[in-house]
Structure formats: C-alpha cells, structure tokens
Design an enzyme around this catalytic site. Structure first.
Site, PDB file in Angstrom:
ATOM      1  N   SER A 141       0.790  -1.234   0.000  1.00  0.00           N
ATOM      2  CA  SER A 141       0.000   0.000   0.000  1.00  0.00           C
ATOM      3  C   SER A 141       0.818   1.278   0.000  1.00  0.00           C
ATOM      4  O   SER A 141       0.515   2.221   0.727  1.00  0.00           O
ATOM      5  CB  SER A 141      -0.953   0.011   1.193  1.00  0.00           C
ATOM      6  OG  SER A 141      -2.230  -0.213   0.711  1.00  0.00           O
ATOM      7  N   ASP A 187      -6.955   0.066   2.977  1.00  0.00           N
ATOM      8  CA  ASP A 187      -5.577   0.558   2.930  1.00  0.00           C
ATOM      9  C   ASP A 187      -5.463   1.951   3.534  1.00  0.00           C
ATOM     10  O   ASP A 187      -4.551   2.244   4.301  1.00  0.00           O
ATOM     11  CB  ASP A 187      -5.073   0.606   1.483  1.00  0.00           C
ATOM     12  CG  ASP A 187      -5.035  -0.765   0.834  1.00  0.00           C
ATOM     13  OD1 ASP A 187      -5.161  -1.767   1.554  1.00  0.00           O
ATOM     14  OD2 ASP A 187      -4.882  -0.821  -0.407  1.00  0.00           O
TER      15      ASP A 187
HETATM   16  P1  ADP Z   1       1.067  -0.623  -3.756  1.00  0.00           P
HETATM   17  O1  ADP Z   1       0.052   0.338  -3.238  1.00  0.00           O
HETATM   18  O2  ADP Z   1       0.795  -2.014  -3.359  1.00  0.00           O
HETATM   19  O3  ADP Z   1       2.466  -0.228  -3.444  1.00  0.00           O
HETATM   20  P2  ADP Z   1       0.115   0.382  -6.256  1.00  0.00           P
HETATM   21  O4  ADP Z   1       0.279  -0.054  -7.673  1.00  0.00           O
HETATM   22  O5  ADP Z   1      -1.258   0.548  -5.740  1.00  0.00           O
HETATM   23  O6  ADP Z   1       0.957  -0.618  -5.348  1.00  0.00           O
HETATM   24  O7  ADP Z   1       0.851   1.766  -6.065  1.00  0.00           O
HETATM   25  C1  ADP Z   1       2.167   1.936  -6.508  1.00  0.00           C
HETATM   26  C2  ADP Z   1       2.272   3.250  -7.265  1.00  0.00           C
HETATM   27  O8  ADP Z   1       2.123   4.350  -6.342  1.00  0.00           O
HETATM   28  C3  ADP Z   1       3.623   3.485  -7.907  1.00  0.00           C
HETATM   29  O9  ADP Z   1       3.676   2.902  -9.169  1.00  0.00           O
HETATM   30  C4  ADP Z   1       3.685   4.989  -7.980  1.00  0.00           C
HETATM   31  O10 ADP Z   1       2.939   5.476  -9.078  1.00  0.00           O
HETATM   32  C5  ADP Z   1       2.960   5.411  -6.731  1.00  0.00           C
HETATM   33  N1  ADP Z   1       3.865   5.692  -5.601  1.00  0.00           N
HETATM   34  C6  ADP Z   1       3.841   5.134  -4.386  1.00  0.00           C
HETATM   35  N2  ADP Z   1       4.786   5.661  -3.582  1.00  0.00           N
HETATM   36  C7  ADP Z   1       5.420   6.614  -4.307  1.00  0.00           C
HETATM   37  C8  ADP Z   1       6.491   7.526  -4.047  1.00  0.00           C
HETATM   38  N3  ADP Z   1       7.109   7.597  -2.866  1.00  0.00           N
HETATM   39  N4  ADP Z   1       6.862   8.350  -5.045  1.00  0.00           N
HETATM   40  C9  ADP Z   1       6.266   8.318  -6.251  1.00  0.00           C
HETATM   41  N5  ADP Z   1       5.268   7.477  -6.544  1.00  0.00           N
HETATM   42  C10 ADP Z   1       4.840   6.633  -5.606  1.00  0.00           C
HETATM   43 MG    MG Z   2      -1.998   0.408  -3.799  1.00  0.00          MG
END
Ligand code: ADP
Ligand code: MG
Length: 407
Positions: A141, A187
């Site tokens: 998340s 989440d």
């Molecule tokens: P999860 O929530 O399980 O990590 P998701 O696909 O829902 O997977 O979210 C991941 C996406 O969130 C990344 O591909 C990016 O676009 C964004 N993201 C999350 N954290 C960051 C961050 N620190 N900087 C930039 N983008 C981020």
């Molecule tokens: Mg996510």
C-alpha cells in the site's frame, strides 16, 4: 545492517529522516517547509477482499512510511516532487484538477487535493516533496501511504480538523475516482488510523467505529515476517474490478445490500441459489469475514499465536476460492509453513505482492532463509524479507508547524 537489526525493526527509523526530507525540500523549493508528515504502508493480518463487500479487516501499519515535507501556497499552484519519482517537479493548478487530467504517480497526491476541494473544503496549493521507504507495487500500500500523507498534511495546513476516517475516505476517493483504481477503504484506514502495538479492527460499513486490538507480538514471543515476492502479475487491475463486480452481482441476486450481510449460518442456502461462477467468491467473503471475527477474539484473549492457522486457512481461501494468489505467493506460504511458521498468507490484492508469516520470535532468519532457498530452487528471484512490529499511523513528525495558512 547486520542480521539482528534486520529482524528487529523498532519503527523509529523513519522519524529520524524528517530533517533530511525538510532539507531536500529547501533545496528544491528555496524555502523551509511548514511541516513534515508521515504515513505508513500496511500489511493486513486477515480480511482480504472484504472491505468492498462492507466487511471486516485487521491491518497493522508498517514501520516504513512515506514522508512529506509541505508548504502551503496562496496562488493555487500545486507542485509535487518525489525522491522516488523521475527527478522532475510536476506543476498543476488546483482549480484545473479533474479525473484524467493527471497521469503517473502525481495522480495519487493530486487526487487527494481534488477530493478535498470536491468535498467542499477550502484548500489551495502547496509545494510537496515526498520520500518513502514503503516498497512500491509490493502489495504493501505505498499508494495509500502517498495519498494519506497528503490528507493529513492538508488537514493541518488548511486547518480542516477532519477526523481520521474522513481523511481515509477522501484518500480512497482520490484513488478510486482520480487515479482510477477501484480499491476499498482498508488501505487508507490502516495508513491513517492504525496505532503502534495494535491491529486495527475495521468494519468497512462503519469505518468511524474502528477498534484498536492490542498486539504485542514480541511480548508473546512472536514475530511477523513480511516476504515481498517481488512479482506483480499484470492481470491485477482488471481482475480486481471483475472480482468486485462479481461480489456485487452475487449480493444483488441474494437481495442483500452487500455480501457482508450474509453470515456463515446462511451460507449454504445462499450458495444453492447462485450461479456456479459466483459460489467460490461468496464462500471466500463469508468465511473470510468469520476469520476476522475469530482472529479478533483470539487477540482479545491474548493468544496471538492462534492467528497462525487462521492466516493459513485464509490463504487457502484466496488461492482456491477467490483465485487471486499465484505460484510465487503459494510457494512462499508453503515454504514458510514447512519451515515452522505458525501460519502464513498472501496479503494485499493479490496476483503477486507480499506474503506475511507469523513466526516464533527468533525464527525469522530460518523461515526467511527457507523461503529464499525455495525461491532459488524454483528459479525465482530472491524475495525481499523484513520483520515488522505494528507501527503508528499517519502523523506529523516535526513538532511545531512554523506557519499556517492565513497567518
Ligand atoms: P502498492 O500500493 O501495493 O504499493 P500500487 O500499484 O497501488 O501498489 O501503487 C504503486 C504506485 O504508487 C507506484 O507505481 C507509484 O505510481 C505510486 N507511488 C507510491 N509511492 C510513491 C512515491 N514515494 N513516489 C512516487 N510514486 C509513488
Ligand atoms: Mg496500492
């Protein structure tokens, strides 16, 4: 990092990063931030694919956080930069924010500002710099952490005074309507409302009425190991929407507001009335809700070890009924249990991502090593492993807000 440190995360590491994040903000934007906030990723102990069925879940916050240094602006400009981004500053106008107008990672934080404005809150622009230790795309998340840290920062910067569950709802709206991901509210509730040394008993029908369930893993001689399989199968997003639609169709056929309204006693009769393809979906949701209730009872009795078989049963249901596991998550669960874990399951939406294993304290290394060896033997990349203690939800890290809007 030596081996002892790796398995004994005290959750304090991210707080000490606030100064560095504020400094990076100064270099980017030429001024000090108004504050630094943090919002964690999460693992869900039990209650998967239940939130959008108005059901129950039991997440804990991770010690890994997304940090945000932020400074309010009075000209309606929203500027975003992430240490995990492409190095550029994205510039947007708050007034022009609309679903579809922002692509890529910036859609998550910009969506929160859009959702706040859309709910009638008097919000304007800001300069934002993010830096996160939450692994992205690992089912932990990071997207909710990214949204929720904006929600809590804006709540203070614009003096909104919104309760945690409302901030979570705003963040969920951003993900659903702005980033286009049809997730439930778990989440975001976990990222905002979890507290240290506790699991959050969430009823997705009444999120404001959540409960903290004390969970002192170390005191009970236990550890929680997160196994990031580092695989993410592409069918994820469309499949998630299809599962959600299947659940909604089943509830409609049964004449229920949501599958949450079906309990174990009514399950068999209900299954007889449904088309075959919906039967396993409904069976998962009903048995999974019951597993959350059971897990909460065991925790309240002070018997966290009893969660083990509940986790493993939950995984079997995700694998056989809901069909959202994959060979890598199944292997991680099997190898962990074979190596002595009390129980293990996939956590998060599925099709890859992370597995959690409840283990006896001190056996994290042995269980993690066995999973790594099994991955090697199957030709998979080694998983990423870390132990967690339930950590705090979203909060401000720098004690004094130097400047607030209107002053
Ligand atoms: P999860 O929530 O399980 O990590 P998701 O696909 O829902 O997977 O979210 C991941 C996406 O969130 C990344 O591909 C990016 O676009 C964004 N993201 C999350 N954290 C960051 C961050 N620190 N900087 C930039 N983008 C981020
Ligand atoms: Mg996510």
């Amino acid at each position: 990092m030596n081996r002892t440190d790796q398995w004994a995360d005290d959750g304090q590491g991210d707080d000490s990063r606030a100064g560095g994040v504020a400094e990076a903000f100064g270099q980017l934007y030429g001024a000090a931030p108004d504050g630094v906030w943090a919002a964690p990723g999460r693992v869900n102990l039990i209650g998967e694919h239940t939130d959008y069925n108005d059901g129950f879940a039991l997440p804990v916050a991770l010690p890994q956080n997304t940090l945000l240094a932020a400074r309010a602006r009075t000209d309606g400009l929203l500027r975003l930069h992430s240490a995990q981004g492409d190095g550029r500053i994205t510039e947007l106008s708050v007034a022009a924010l609309a679903p579809g107008a922002v692509t890529g990672w910036a859609a998550y934080p910009a969506g929160v500002v859009w959702a706040l404005a859309g709910a009638g809150h008097p919000v304007g622009g800001a300069d934002l710099h993010f830096d996160s230790t939450v692994p992205t795309g690992a089912g932990l998340s990071s997207s909710a952490a990214l949204e929720c840290v904006v929600a809590v920062a804006y709540d203070e910067l614009y003096q909104l005074g919104l309760p945690g569950p409302e901030l979570a709802r705003i963040a969920q709206r951003a993900e659903n309507a702005f980033a286009g991901v049809p997730c439930g509210i778990m989440d975001q509730m976990a990222s905002v409302c979890c507290t240290a040394e506790a699991a959050l008993h969430l009823d997705a029908r009444t999120p404001w009425d959540h409960r903290q369930v004390p969970l002192d893993l170390r005191g009970q001689g236990l550890g929680l190991l997160v196994i990031d399989t580092r695989v993410s199968h592409d069918l994820g997003d469309g499949a998630y929407a299809a599962l959600r639609a299947g659940c909604e169709r089943a509830a409609a056929l049964l004449g229920l507001p949501a599958l949450r309204d079906l309990d174990a006693a009514g399950l068999h009769k209900a299954l007889d009335a449904l088309p075959a393809e919906l039967v396993p979906l409904v069976r998962h949701v009903v048995t999974e809700n019951a597993r959350v209730v059971e897990a909460v009872s065991r925790l309240r009795e002070g018997d966290a070890a009893a969660l083990g078989p509940i986790l493993t049963a939950g995984h079997a249901s995700l694998r056989d009924d809901y069909r959202v596991s994959c060979p890598e998550t199944d292997l991680a669960v099997a190898a962990a249990v074979d190596a002595g874990a009390l129980g293990a399951r996939m956590t998060g939406g599925g099709f890859g991502g992370s597995v959690i294993a409840l283990v006896e304290a001190g056996s994290e290394g042995a269980v993690g090593g066995a999973v790594t060896a099994a991955f090697g033997a199957a030709g998979h990349r080694p998983p990423r492993l870390f132990a967690v203690t339930p950590a705090a939800g979203a909060r401000r890290l720098v004690p004094q807000l130097a400047r607030a809007v209107g002053r």
